[in-house]
Enzyme design. Structure first.
Site, mmCIF file in Angstrom:
data_model
loop_
_atom_site.group_PDB
_atom_site.id
_atom_site.type_symbol
_atom_site.label_atom_id
_atom_site.label_comp_id
_atom_site.label_asym_id
_atom_site.label_seq_id
_atom_site.Cartn_x
_atom_site.Cartn_y
_atom_site.Cartn_z
ATOM 1 N N GLU A 132 -3.885 -11.656 -2.161
ATOM 2 C CA GLU A 132 -3.181 -10.386 -1.970
ATOM 3 C C GLU A 132 -3.673 -9.635 -0.737
ATOM 4 O OE1 GLU A 132 -0.584 -10.174 -3.349
ATOM 5 O OE2 GLU A 132 -0.581 -10.169 -5.550
ATOM 6 N N THR B 150 3.350 -4.180 1.549
ATOM 7 C CA THR B 150 2.764 -3.551 0.361
ATOM 8 C C THR B 150 1.655 -2.575 0.760
ATOM 9 O OG1 THR B 150 3.292 -5.522 -0.898
ATOM 10 C CG2 THR B 150 1.699 -4.026 -1.881
HETATM 11 N N1 HSE Z 1 0.454 -2.890 -8.044
HETATM 12 C C1 HSE Z 1 0.847 -3.261 -6.721
HETATM 13 C C2 HSE Z 1 1.427 -2.043 -6.034
HETATM 14 C C3 HSE Z 1 1.884 -4.328 -6.794
HETATM 15 O O1 HSE Z 1 2.249 -1.387 -6.650
HETATM 16 O O2 HSE Z 1 1.069 -1.759 -4.894
HETATM 17 C C4 HSE Z 1 2.390 -4.747 -5.464
HETATM 18 O O3 HSE Z 1 3.217 -5.870 -5.631
#
Ligand code: HSE
Length: 298
Positions: free
Chosen positions: A129, A180
């Site tokens: 990630e 993200t």
């Molecule tokens: N929990 C993470 C966010 C998931 O909301 O940033 C991203 O896919």
């Protein structure tokens, strides 16, 4: 030695449970082929529908980051070749990087005899990630690894999975997001106590609603978020119209999937996906609309 692993996509946050809950869904899924031989180095090849939108090498590639970390944990010299068959659209909010990372971690745990605990496997996968989010959030990878609804708790290093009811889920993929990391950076650094308490109550009752199969309760709490969604939906012009179309078709709840741009809706009965798509198109959108279901297997 070679392993071929399929990993389901996932919907992170499930409304109020930012970074805590995620639900595995299939379709779509990624398929990853991992081969370990004598030698040195990590080599990635991307194929599949969305291969061209992936960085192929180095620290921008989730599979590469997980493999590099796995080698570090093994303390061995090995040559790792990975083919990522990318079927989950990257950067769409469906845990695309998480699914690939989970599959690579699962395969290398076996091929390198790492004997990792469940939590350590989640941690290994979370290195992937870093490529897309810049932080090792664990919700998507945990859902892809274990299936069902997962609840991750880095504080006590524990992940819990529970079966999710057989609801129909519609995912609307529309628009794009910067990444993200950016969608995390626009969230407040501090929150009002009343908002924190509201979210704790909603997450607690969301989990209870799943365990009790109480869909009325589920429907009331899942859309109730004060931590992430209200800030993020402002970045997505399609949110308002998609939400109202899905609600008119009887959705129990409409939420942003992960950090977006995808939007997910839960239904008791199979909805008319073609009608949903037609209505969204006449509102000027050009969405991909997927009818899917929870994947209680990882
Ligand atoms: N929990 C993470 C966010 C998931 O909301 O940033 C991203 O896919």
């Amino acid at each position: 030695e070679e392993l071929i692993i399929e990993a389901p996509a996932s919907i992170a946050n499930l409304g109020p449970a930012f970074d805590v809950a995620a639900l595995a869904i299939n379709p779509p899924s990624d398929i990853v082929k991992v081969k370990v031989t004598d030698g040195d180095g990590v080599f990635i090849r991307n194929s599949g529908e969305y291969a061209s939108s992936l960085p192929s090498e180095g620290n921008g590639n989730s599979a590469y980051l997980v493999a590099t970390r796995a080698i570090e944990l093994a303390g061995l010299r090995r040559r790792i070749e990975i083919e990522v068959i990318k079927r989950i659209k990257p950067a769409s909010g469906l845990g695309s990087s998480g699914a690939t990372s989970a599959a690579v971690a699962y395969a290398l745990n076996k091929l390198l005899n790492l004997s990792l605990s469940e939590w350590d496997l989640v941690e290994l996968a979370s290195y992937g990630e870093l490529a897309s989010a810049g932080v090792r959030h664990m919700d998507n990878v945990a859902a892809s690894l274990l299936g069902g609804l997962v609840l991750v708790n880095p504080v006590i290093r524990r992940v819990i999975r529970v079966n999710f009811p057989e609801l129909s889920i519609v995912v609307v993929i529309e628009g794009s997001k910067p990444n993200t990391g950016f969608m995390r950076s626009i969230l407040p650094k501090a929150y009002e106590l009343s908002d924190v308490v509201a979210n704790m109550a909603n997450v607690a009752q969301l989990v209870a609603s799943v365990l009790m199969n109480d869909l009325d309760l589920f429907s009331r709490v899942i859309t109730n978020d004060r931590v992430a969604m209200p800030y993020r939906v402002k970045a997505y012009e399609h949110w308002g119209v998609v939400k109202s179309v899905l609600e008119n078709h009887g959705a129990l709840g409409v939420i942003l999937s992960g950090a977006g741009p995808s939007i997910a809706a839960f239904f008791k009965e199979k909805p008319q996906v073609n009608e949903i798509k037609t209505e969204l198109m006449s509102a000027g959108l050009s969405p991909v609309v997927i009818l899917t279901k929870p994947s209680n297997e990882g």
